[in-house]
Design an enzyme around this catalytic site. Structure first.
Site, PDB file in Angstrom:
ATOM      1  N   MET A   1      -3.098   2.783  -4.228  1.00  0.00           N
ATOM      2  CA  MET A   1      -2.513   4.017  -3.664  1.00  0.00           C
ATOM      3  C   MET A   1      -3.519   5.149  -3.764  1.00  0.00           C
ATOM      4  O   MET A   1      -4.201   5.277  -4.786  1.00  0.00           O
ATOM      5  CB  MET A   1      -1.271   4.406  -4.463  1.00  0.00           C
ATOM      6  CG  MET A   1      -0.224   3.320  -4.557  1.00  0.00           C
ATOM      7  SD  MET A   1       1.156   3.890  -5.571  1.00  0.00           S
ATOM      8  CE  MET A   1       2.147   2.400  -5.617  1.00  0.00           C
TER       9      MET A   1
ATOM     10  N   HIS B   1      -2.344  -4.872  -1.510  1.00  0.00           N
ATOM     11  CA  HIS B   1      -1.509  -4.025  -0.656  1.00  0.00           C
ATOM     12  C   HIS B   1      -2.117  -2.625  -0.652  1.00  0.00           C
ATOM     13  O   HIS B   1      -2.018  -1.910  -1.648  1.00  0.00           O
ATOM     14  CB  HIS B   1      -0.085  -4.037  -1.247  1.00  0.00           C
ATOM     15  CG  HIS B   1       0.886  -3.151  -0.541  1.00  0.00           C
ATOM     16  ND1 HIS B   1       2.108  -2.830  -1.091  1.00  0.00           N
ATOM     17  CD2 HIS B   1       0.842  -2.524   0.662  1.00  0.00           C
ATOM     18  CE1 HIS B   1       2.768  -2.042  -0.257  1.00  0.00           C
ATOM     19  NE2 HIS B   1       2.024  -1.842   0.810  1.00  0.00           N
TER      20      HIS B   1
ATOM     21  N   GLY C   1       4.965   3.833  -2.949  1.00  0.00           N
ATOM     22  CA  GLY C   1       4.412   4.890  -3.797  1.00  0.00           C
ATOM     23  C   GLY C   1       4.745   4.722  -5.268  1.00  0.00           C
ATOM     24  O   GLY C   1       3.995   5.176  -6.125  1.00  0.00           O
ATOM     25  N   PHE C   2       5.857   4.065  -5.549  1.00  0.00           N
ATOM     26  CA  PHE C   2       6.292   3.949  -6.943  1.00  0.00           C
ATOM     27  C   PHE C   2       6.969   2.608  -7.182  1.00  0.00           C
ATOM     28  O   PHE C   2       7.662   2.084  -6.298  1.00  0.00           O
ATOM     29  CB  PHE C   2       7.297   5.070  -7.283  1.00  0.00           C
ATOM     30  CG  PHE C   2       6.742   6.437  -7.038  1.00  0.00           C
ATOM     31  CD1 PHE C   2       5.993   7.083  -8.022  1.00  0.00           C
ATOM     32  CD2 PHE C   2       6.919   7.073  -5.815  1.00  0.00           C
ATOM     33  CE1 PHE C   2       5.442   8.340  -7.780  1.00  0.00           C
ATOM     34  CE2 PHE C   2       6.371   8.328  -5.555  1.00  0.00           C
ATOM     35  CZ  PHE C   2       5.634   8.961  -6.550  1.00  0.00           C
ATOM     36  N   GLY C   3       6.800   2.093  -8.397  1.00  0.00           N
ATOM     37  CA  GLY C   3       7.570   0.941  -8.813  1.00  0.00           C
ATOM     38  C   GLY C   3       8.930   1.406  -9.322  1.00  0.00           C
ATOM     39  O   GLY C   3       9.162   2.607  -9.504  1.00  0.00           O
TER      40      GLY C   3
ATOM     41  N   ASP D   1       8.742  -6.332  -0.479  1.00  0.00           N
ATOM     42  CA  ASP D   1       8.133  -5.564  -1.567  1.00  0.00           C
ATOM     43  C   ASP D   1       8.980  -4.343  -1.917  1.00  0.00           C
ATOM     44  O   ASP D   1       9.117  -3.428  -1.104  1.00  0.00           O
ATOM     45  CB  ASP D   1       6.726  -5.137  -1.121  1.00  0.00           C
ATOM     46  CG  ASP D   1       5.929  -4.490  -2.242  1.00  0.00           C
ATOM     47  OD1 ASP D   1       6.387  -4.514  -3.403  1.00  0.00           O
ATOM     48  OD2 ASP D   1       4.835  -3.970  -1.937  1.00  0.00           O
ATOM     49  N   GLY D   2       9.526  -4.355  -3.141  1.00  0.00           N
ATOM     50  CA  GLY D   2      10.241  -3.197  -3.650  1.00  0.00           C
ATOM     51  C   GLY D   2      11.671  -3.495  -4.069  1.00  0.00           C
ATOM     52  O   GLY D   2      12.472  -3.961  -3.268  1.00  0.00           O
ATOM     53  N   GLY D   3      11.956  -3.275  -5.342  1.00  0.00           N
ATOM     54  CA  GLY D   3      13.323  -3.421  -5.824  1.00  0.00           C
ATOM     55  C   GLY D   3      13.867  -4.840  -5.817  1.00  0.00           C
ATOM     56  O   GLY D   3      15.088  -5.035  -5.824  1.00  0.00           O
TER      57      GLY D   3
ATOM     58  N   GLY E   1       7.930  -6.188  -9.421  1.00  0.00           N
ATOM     59  CA  GLY E   1       7.178  -5.441 -10.419  1.00  0.00           C
ATOM     60  C   GLY E   1       7.989  -5.212 -11.669  1.00  0.00           C
ATOM     61  O   GLY E   1       7.936  -5.981 -12.635  1.00  0.00           O
ATOM     62  N   SER E   2       8.805  -4.155 -11.652  1.00  0.00           N
ATOM     63  CA  SER E   2       9.531  -3.803 -12.872  1.00  0.00           C
ATOM     64  C   SER E   2      10.518  -4.887 -13.300  1.00  0.00           C
ATOM     65  O   SER E   2      10.717  -5.085 -14.506  1.00  0.00           O
ATOM     66  CB  SER E   2      10.230  -2.457 -12.725  1.00  0.00           C
ATOM     67  OG  SER E   2      10.590  -2.216 -11.421  1.00  0.00           O
TER      68      SER E   2
HETATM   69  C1  DX5 Z   1       5.596   0.148  -4.164  1.00  0.00           C
HETATM   70  C2  DX5 Z   1       4.685  -1.031  -4.354  1.00  0.00           C
HETATM   71  C3  DX5 Z   1       5.372  -2.207  -4.923  1.00  0.00           C
HETATM   72  C4  DX5 Z   1       5.866  -1.990  -6.323  1.00  0.00           C
HETATM   73  C5  DX5 Z   1       7.079  -2.864  -6.521  1.00  0.00           C
HETATM   74  O1  DX5 Z   1       4.923   1.133  -3.477  1.00  0.00           O
HETATM   75  O2  DX5 Z   1       4.136  -1.429  -3.129  1.00  0.00           O
HETATM   76  O3  DX5 Z   1       4.557  -3.372  -4.866  1.00  0.00           O
HETATM   77  O4  DX5 Z   1       4.899  -2.305  -7.297  1.00  0.00           O
HETATM   78  O5  DX5 Z   1       7.659  -2.533  -7.722  1.00  0.00           O
HETATM   79  P1  DX5 Z   1       9.188  -2.827  -8.048  1.00  0.00           P
HETATM   80  O6  DX5 Z   1       9.367  -4.312  -7.974  1.00  0.00           O
HETATM   81  O7  DX5 Z   1       9.343  -2.272  -9.421  1.00  0.00           O
HETATM   82  O8  DX5 Z   1      10.012  -2.117  -7.013  1.00  0.00           O
HETATM   83 ZN    ZN Z   2       3.135  -3.449  -3.027  1.00  0.00          ZN
END
Ligand code: DX5
Ligand code: ZN
Length: 220
Positions: free
Chosen positions: A38, A67, A143-145, A176-178, A198-199
């Site tokens: 990012m 990514h 932008g954020f996990g 990707d995401g959540g 991710g999380s």
């Molecule tokens: C968000 C990233 C994701 C992020 C996913 O901008 O592209 O790859 O790391 O994290 P989680 O699984 O926690 O949503």
């Molecule tokens: Zn990603």
């Protein structure tokens, strides 16, 4: 039997124990390393850059899925090839000349991916889908996990799968995401091939087991 790929996102790892977390992924049932870059311009956050990816690549023994959440990603294509990226994904919204950018990624020997923000319609890929190895559907705003999953994603996955079949493309679908055990199965049923997490993985008490569980519930 469908083999859904699981790609833990290193963004959620403990950076003070990065080698430990990389070895955890190496020794788990995970398939890929998902690496989020990012730039603080395309997205309102800065993650990490080239030296960190170089360090990850020294230890990672699985496919490296990068990514790019950066403006003008075409500036760094040869750089990411040298840093060990196997798949390089750029954002649809960040590329004026997407076709040219995808060709440049392939010339460097990498698979070419395109990521779509939640508001970007999959229909916009109609004339480019046959040139794309992977489409990453963002199920959160990048932008954020740790954000919560956007429910409209299931519909987008289904529409994208239809487009891929209609065009006879070999494109695979990544989400990707959540991603959690609550939505993983439904995403795969809609047509997803790769799940980034991710999380959900790194905040778990037992990340290795969490990866194994995701693998199990998504492999039909
Ligand atoms: C968000 C990233 C994701 C992020 C996913 O901008 O592209 O790859 O790391 O994290 P989680 O699984 O926690 O949503
Ligand atoms: Zn990603």
């Amino acid at each position: 039997m469908k083999n859904t790929l699981i790609a833990p996102s290193v963004l959620a790892a403990d950076f003070a124990n990065l080698q430990r977390d990389i070895e955890m992924i190496n020794n788990s049932e995970a398939d890929w390393f998902h690496i989020d870059i990012m730039d603080g311009a395309f997205v309102p956050n800065i993650s990490f850059g080239m030296p960190v990816l170089e360090a990850i690549n020294k230890h990672a023994k699985k496919t490296i899925d990068v990514h790019l959440m950066i403006v003008k990603p075409e500036r760094f294509i040869p750089t990411f090839a040298k840093l060990g990226a196997d798949i390089l994904t750029v954002h649809y919204e960040a590329c004026t000349h997407l076709h040219r950018t995808l060709q440049a990624i392939k010339v460097e020997g990498m698979k070419a991916g395109v990521a779509l923000n939640p508001h970007t319609s999959v229909a916009l890929l109609e004339d480019i889908i046959n040139d794309i190895d992977l489409v990453c559907i963002m199920s959160v705003n990048p932008g954020f996990g740790g954000q919560s999953f956007i429910e409209n994603t299931y519909e987008k996955v289904k529409k994208l799968k239809e487009l891929i079949l209609k065009k006879g493309a070999n494109t695979i679908i990544e989400i990707d995401g959540g991603v959690t055990n609550k939505n993983a199965k439904q995403l795969v049923d809609a047509g997803a091939d790769v799940l980034v997490a991710g999380s959900y993985v790194f905040k778990a008490e037992n990340p290795t087991q969490t990866i194994a569980d995701l693998k199990k519930i998504t492999t039909l």
